[in-house]
Design an enzyme around this catalytic site. Structure first.
Site, PDB file in Angstrom:
ATOM      1  N   GLU A  27       0.826  -1.223   0.000  1.00 46.31           N
ATOM      2  CA  GLU A  27       0.000   0.000   0.000  1.00 46.31           C
ATOM      3  C   GLU A  27       0.854   1.264   0.000  1.00 46.31           C
ATOM      4  O   GLU A  27       2.035   1.236   0.365  1.00 46.31           O
ATOM      5  CB  GLU A  27      -0.962   0.010   1.184  1.00 46.31           C
ATOM      6  CG  GLU A  27      -0.268   0.026   2.525  1.00 46.31           C
ATOM      7  CD  GLU A  27      -1.090   0.699   3.619  1.00 46.31           C
ATOM      8  OE1 GLU A  27      -1.630   1.785   3.397  1.00 46.31           O
ATOM      9  OE2 GLU A  27      -1.150   0.123   4.712  1.00 46.31           O
ATOM     10  N   LYS A 165      -3.218  -1.579  16.080  1.00 50.07           N
ATOM     11  CA  LYS A 165      -2.617  -0.856  17.203  1.00 50.07           C
ATOM     12  C   LYS A 165      -3.555  -0.808  18.387  1.00 50.07           C
ATOM     13  O   LYS A 165      -4.768  -0.809  18.231  1.00 50.07           O
ATOM     14  CB  LYS A 165      -2.342   0.574  16.764  1.00 50.07           C
ATOM     15  CG  LYS A 165      -1.111   0.672  15.987  1.00 50.07           C
ATOM     16  CD  LYS A 165      -0.725   2.144  15.897  1.00 50.07           C
ATOM     17  CE  LYS A 165       0.077   2.277  14.665  1.00 50.07           C
ATOM     18  NZ  LYS A 165      -0.763   1.918  13.520  1.00 50.07           N
TER      19      LYS A 165
HETATM   20  N1  PSU Z   1      -1.963   1.525  10.561  1.00 48.08           N
HETATM   21  C1  PSU Z   1      -0.636   1.782  10.577  1.00 48.08           C
HETATM   22  N2  PSU Z   1      -0.087   2.543   9.598  1.00 48.08           N
HETATM   23  C2  PSU Z   1      -0.852   3.061   8.600  1.00 48.08           C
HETATM   24  C3  PSU Z   1      -2.244   2.764   8.588  1.00 48.08           C
HETATM   25  C4  PSU Z   1      -2.753   1.990   9.577  1.00 48.08           C
HETATM   26  O1  PSU Z   1       0.049   1.336  11.474  1.00 48.08           O
HETATM   27  O2  PSU Z   1      -0.309   3.764   7.753  1.00 48.08           O
HETATM   28  C5  PSU Z   1      -3.085   3.280   7.468  1.00 48.08           C
HETATM   29  C6  PSU Z   1      -3.467   2.133   6.517  1.00 48.08           C
HETATM   30  O3  PSU Z   1      -3.425   2.625   5.203  1.00 48.08           O
HETATM   31  C7  PSU Z   1      -4.904   1.803   6.906  1.00 48.08           C
HETATM   32  C8  PSU Z   1      -5.411   3.179   7.291  1.00 48.08           C
HETATM   33  O4  PSU Z   1      -5.659   1.244   5.884  1.00 48.08           O
HETATM   34  O5  PSU Z   1      -4.321   3.786   7.978  1.00 48.08           O
HETATM   35  C9  PSU Z   1      -6.632   3.109   8.161  1.00 48.08           C
HETATM   36  O6  PSU Z   1      -7.162   4.384   8.271  1.00 48.08           O
HETATM   37  P1  PSU Z   1      -8.620   4.600   8.898  1.00 48.08           P
HETATM   38  O7  PSU Z   1      -8.480   4.247  10.337  1.00 48.08           O
HETATM   39  O8  PSU Z   1      -8.903   6.040   8.638  1.00 48.08           O
HETATM   40  O9  PSU Z   1      -9.544   3.676   8.149  1.00 48.08           O
END
Ligand code: PSU
Ligand code: MN
Length: 310
Positions: A27, A165
């Site tokens: 990604e 996390k």
């Molecule tokens: N968790 C991480 N690093 C990241 C992300 C999540 O440790 O960069 C990013 C990923 O791209 C994931 C997104 O899909 O954050 C999730 O965002 P949201 O909680 O807004 O859906």
């Protein structure tokens, strides 16, 4: 514009898919919004190298110049990682708009998984999965549930990650995955990992100990059960890179306070928390973050190679 003009698969990736060579999707949100600009390009390049060294072809995914690019050349990778790139964070629902309006963007797990599946890629490596955010006040129901979960419910891709996390509600995230019929496999563990930490308070329903077992489960899931859901292969951070627990607890408390006091909402929550972790730990969380993503890229490539043998 036709679908093929909007979904541009790099030659190397297209060749690999046509000849049954292993491919691993990567990604771009983790590069553009998850890591600081002075480290993201090196990480992006290194992840691709790790995938290659393990015998698979990397396909980093992003939206550039009105096309969803499946596989980036180094110029494109540099654009995604540039300090002034200011790319939008694109989730699954944003892809159509970004393509139609010619807006460049980095793709989240949700968007990357959807585009990978569209291109015919079955394995995807990332750091952490999005999940159910903790509610404020404590105990309330949160409606901030990452689209990553809903997309996995509908998209036949195996996502290799280090769990989620502890800034998220891990228990609620696992419940949503169960409701969505997304299998969760622990890699060499019975416990769901919590990103910087090797374990959370939650067990995984299934454990696999080898890439070939992970591949066999994925193949069986897609062949023998109706439906098209993805799978989560949860790979704990290596013990030598695990974050100190006291430091982790401090960062977590500080991050949650920050989000609440600044009233951060929606898609800004995850990047703001990550930034806080990175600055408040003076880079310790970055080292852990990079180490776990490297491990996930390697494992994803090994599983992708095994999948080609089945
Ligand atoms: N968790 C991480 N690093 C990241 C992300 C999540 O440790 O960069 C990013 C990923 O791209 C994931 C997104 O899909 O954050 C999730 O965002 P949201 O909680 O807004 O859906
Ligand atoms: Mn969200």
């Amino acid at each position: 514009m036709s679908k093929t003009e909007r979904l541009v698969i790099a030659d190397e990736v297209a060749d690999a898919l046509a000849t049954g060579t292993a491919v691993v999707a990567l990604e771009s949100t983790i590069l553009a919004h998850g890591l600081p600009w002075d480290r993201n390009l090196a990480v992006g390049r290194e992840l691709e190298r790790i995938v290659r060294d393990a015998g698979a072809v990397p396909a980093t995914i992003a939206v550039l110049d009105g096309a969803a690019r499946i596989g980036l050349d180094d110029d494109a990778l540099q654009r995604v990682c540039a300090p002034d790139a200011d790319l939008r964070k694109l989730s699954r629902r944003d892809i159509g708009a970004a393509l139609a309006l010619g807006t460049d963007g980095a793709t989240t797990v949700a968007a990357t998984a959807a585009l990978a599946a569209e291109a015919g890629i079955a394995v995807f490596a990332t750091g952490g999965l999005g999940g159910v955010h903790l509610a404020a006040p404590e105990g309330a129901v949160s409606w901030d549930v990452s689209a990553d979960l809903g997309v996995l419910a509908q998209t036949p891709v195996l996502v290799v990650c280090s769990g989620v996390k502890s800034v998220l509600d891990i228990g609620a995230t696992l419940e949503v995955l169960e409701t969505a019929s997304v299998p969760v496999l622990g890699y060499g563990t019975d416990v769901f990992p919590a990103f910087y930490l090797r374990d959370s308070a939650y067990e995984v329903p299934w454990r696999v100990n080898t890439p070939s077992d992970a591949a066999a489960v994925a193949r069986s899931h897609w062949t023998c059960t109706p439906g098209k859901s993805g799978l989560v292969l949860a790979n704990p951070i290596a013990p030598e890179h695990e974050m100190d627990r006291a430091l982790h607890a401090m960062l977590l408390a500080g991050g949650m306070d920050l989000v609440r006091s600044r009233n951060v909402r929606g898609k800004d929550v995850t990047p703001v928390l990550l930034e806080h972790f990175h600055t408040a730990s003076e880079g310790a969380s970055l080292d852990a973050n990079e180490a776990l993503v490297r491990g996930n890229a390697e494992l994803a490539a090994q599983v992708a190679v095994e999948l080609t043998k089945l």
